[in-house]
Scaffold this active site. Sequence first.
Site, PDB file in Angstrom:
ATOM      1  N   GLY A  10      63.332  46.832  36.028  1.00  0.00           N
ATOM      2  CA  GLY A  10      64.733  47.243  35.878  1.00  0.00           C
ATOM      3  C   GLY A  10      65.073  47.491  34.418  1.00  0.00           C
ATOM      4  CG  ASN A  32      62.537  44.531  45.693  1.00  0.00           C
ATOM      5  OD1 ASN A  32      63.104  44.877  44.656  1.00  0.00           O
ATOM      6  ND2 ASN A  32      63.199  44.058  46.738  1.00  0.00           N
ATOM      7  CB  THR A  35      68.439  48.493  41.563  1.00  0.00           C
ATOM      8  OG1 THR A  35      68.047  47.255  40.950  1.00  0.00           O
ATOM      9  CG2 THR A  35      69.315  48.207  42.762  1.00  0.00           C
ATOM     10  CB  VAL A  56      61.455  37.346  44.090  1.00  0.00           C
ATOM     11  CG1 VAL A  56      60.511  37.998  43.099  1.00  0.00           C
ATOM     12  CG2 VAL A  56      62.901  37.742  43.837  1.00  0.00           C
ATOM     13  CB  ALA A 113      69.060  36.930  34.471  1.00  0.00           C
ATOM     14  CE1 TYR A 144      74.835  40.526  39.985  1.00  0.00           C
ATOM     15  CE2 TYR A 144      76.966  40.259  38.910  1.00  0.00           C
ATOM     16  CZ  TYR A 144      75.596  40.434  38.827  1.00  0.00           C
ATOM     17  OH  TYR A 144      74.990  40.512  37.590  1.00  0.00           O
ATOM     18  CE  LYS A 148      72.799  37.556  39.012  1.00  0.00           C
ATOM     19  NZ  LYS A 148      71.408  37.562  38.515  1.00  0.00           N
TER      20      LYS A 148
HETATM   21  P1  NAD Z   1      68.625  46.502  37.224  1.00  0.00           P
HETATM   22  O1  NAD Z   1      69.169  46.868  38.560  1.00  0.00           O
HETATM   23  O2  NAD Z   1      68.229  47.598  36.297  1.00  0.00           O
HETATM   24  O3  NAD Z   1      67.367  45.536  37.375  1.00  0.00           O
HETATM   25  C1  NAD Z   1      67.242  44.606  38.407  1.00  0.00           C
HETATM   26  C2  NAD Z   1      65.794  44.642  38.887  1.00  0.00           C
HETATM   27  O4  NAD Z   1      65.606  43.645  39.902  1.00  0.00           O
HETATM   28  C3  NAD Z   1      65.400  45.982  39.514  1.00  0.00           C
HETATM   29  O5  NAD Z   1      64.207  46.468  38.957  1.00  0.00           O
HETATM   30  C4  NAD Z   1      65.249  45.653  40.989  1.00  0.00           C
HETATM   31  O6  NAD Z   1      64.331  46.515  41.653  1.00  0.00           O
HETATM   32  C5  NAD Z   1      64.796  44.196  40.942  1.00  0.00           C
HETATM   33  N1  NAD Z   1      65.049  43.445  42.175  1.00  0.00           N
HETATM   34  C6  NAD Z   1      66.221  43.312  42.850  1.00  0.00           C
HETATM   35  N2  NAD Z   1      66.046  42.551  43.947  1.00  0.00           N
HETATM   36  C7  NAD Z   1      64.730  42.179  43.960  1.00  0.00           C
HETATM   37  C8  NAD Z   1      63.935  41.395  44.835  1.00  0.00           C
HETATM   38  N3  NAD Z   1      64.445  40.836  45.936  1.00  0.00           N
HETATM   39  N4  NAD Z   1      62.628  41.211  44.540  1.00  0.00           N
HETATM   40  C9  NAD Z   1      62.088  41.770  43.430  1.00  0.00           C
HETATM   41  N5  NAD Z   1      62.779  42.541  42.573  1.00  0.00           N
HETATM   42  C10 NAD Z   1      64.097  42.742  42.831  1.00  0.00           C
HETATM   43  O7  NAD Z   1      69.712  45.551  36.530  1.00  0.00           O
HETATM   44  P2  NAD Z   1      69.775  44.931  35.060  1.00  0.00           P
HETATM   45  O8  NAD Z   1      71.007  45.425  34.419  1.00  0.00           O
HETATM   46  O9  NAD Z   1      68.468  45.104  34.379  1.00  0.00           O
HETATM   47  O10 NAD Z   1      70.007  43.390  35.397  1.00  0.00           O
HETATM   48  C11 NAD Z   1      68.943  42.435  35.319  1.00  0.00           C
HETATM   49  C12 NAD Z   1      69.504  41.042  35.544  1.00  0.00           C
HETATM   50  O11 NAD Z   1      70.481  40.725  34.552  1.00  0.00           O
HETATM   51  C13 NAD Z   1      70.187  40.845  36.899  1.00  0.00           C
HETATM   52  O12 NAD Z   1      69.875  39.565  37.393  1.00  0.00           O
HETATM   53  C14 NAD Z   1      71.660  40.927  36.573  1.00  0.00           C
HETATM   54  O13 NAD Z   1      72.439  40.200  37.484  1.00  0.00           O
HETATM   55  C15 NAD Z   1      71.693  40.329  35.167  1.00  0.00           C
HETATM   56  N6  NAD Z   1      72.853  40.819  34.411  1.00  0.00           N
HETATM   57  C16 NAD Z   1      72.858  42.067  33.845  1.00  0.00           C
HETATM   58  C17 NAD Z   1      73.970  42.498  33.146  1.00  0.00           C
HETATM   59  C18 NAD Z   1      74.015  43.831  32.470  1.00  0.00           C
HETATM   60  O14 NAD Z   1      75.035  44.154  31.845  1.00  0.00           O
HETATM   61  N7  NAD Z   1      72.986  44.652  32.490  1.00  0.00           N
HETATM   62  C19 NAD Z   1      75.103  41.672  33.051  1.00  0.00           C
HETATM   63  C20 NAD Z   1      75.072  40.421  33.666  1.00  0.00           C
HETATM   64  C21 NAD Z   1      73.931  39.990  34.334  1.00  0.00           C
END
Ligand code: NAD
Length: 313
Positions: A10, A32, A35, A56, A113, A144, A148
């Site tokens: 991601g 997986n 996203t 996962v 996270a 969501y 969390k």
């Molecule tokens: P993203 O959607 O780009 O990345 C999330 C990744 O998790 C994706 O590659 C997706 O395929 C993978 N994923 C989801 N469900 C899965 C599963 N069941 N098994 C394996 N892989 C799985 O989002 P991001 O912005 O990179 O966010 C990453 C983390 O950081 C998340 O946990 C999100 O809640 C947290 N977060 C991000 C932000 C932000 O501003 N980007 C803010 C708060 C929290």
Amino acid sequence: MKSIVTGGAGFLGSHLCDYLLEKGHEVICVDNLITGTTKNIEHLNSDRFTYIRHDVTKPIYFGDKIDYIFHLASPASPIDYLELPIQTLKVGALGTYNLLGLAKEQGARFLLASTSEVYGDPLVNPQPETYWGNVNPIGPRGVYDEAKRYAEAITMAYHRYHGIDTRIVRIFNTYGPRMRVNDGRVVPNFIMQALSGEDITVYGDGSQTRSFCYVSDLIEGIYRLMMSDFTDPVNIGNPAEMSVLEFAKVIIEITGSKSKIVYENLPVDDPKVRRPDISKAKELLGWEPKVELREGLSKTIEYFNDFGLLQQQ
Ligand code: NAD
Ligand code: UDP
């Protein structure tokens, strides 16, 4: 040092994989692709990097010793988690449970996270880690926020009951290269709208506030927290707060776009304010963000242009 990064394909996870490889770690990315995309990791041809396609929410086992588990897997954009409510709840609950189980078996250190969304629509601004939040558990964002919050609760339970070495980072809005063009978050939406001359869609009257952290700052904060000895949650984000309307104007200015601002309905339960209190990160980790908004946005805009993503829309 061997590290697992769940959600490593991601946006944030792929930057974390880059960073850990630079620090000399062996990195196993587990994703997986619900996203994420392998495009985010295809440049990683190091023999210290492995990618495993795996959901996962199902258990995973490793024969070799794992030192660190960074659990980032979860849909993160409001559009994604509204479309994937059950998967979002499952990855926060079952996914976190499975990875804590792995941490227990391996004696690995575990980092969750988490998110500023645990504060919901906050009644306190800025938000310190001691604030318990104002979340609607049955609203559309509840899938969501509550996933969390559960993930934080089970992480602390494994720490207290099983003595697992755990960390919790509460991440505030972070942006940068490798965000999906169409992930629906405000940064890619406004940039793509500005670059293509489309109307910029401000939800509500645009008076709601956010504060935007550039990805390199965030990753540095996550790494410092993992390497610290601090178990309670720590906010990592940029405290420079602005309204969404002001943010739209900055994007128009930086891109030199002729786009007009239009107003659309505010999503249900959209938080009215958000700004991290980062006193704890400063004091415990010696961390604070370094990248100014305009500098970070320029790099992000360059990425969207460089990769010809406009054509792929
Ligand atoms: P993203 O959607 O780009 O990345 C999330 C990744 O998790 C994706 O590659 C997706 O395929 C993978 N994923 C989801 N469900 C899965 C599963 N069941 N098994 C394996 N892989 C799985 O989002 P991001 O912005 O990179 O966010 C990453 C983390 O950081 C998340 O946990 C999100 O809640 C947290 N977060 C991000 C932000 C932000 O501003 N980007 C803010 C708060 C929290
Ligand atoms: N937003 C907006 N226009 C868009 C996308 C988002 O006005 O095209 C607003 C959204 O309503 C929220 C803020 O921008 O108030 C940040 O939204 P985002 O989806 O990036 O993440 P959130 O902070 O809500 O998790």
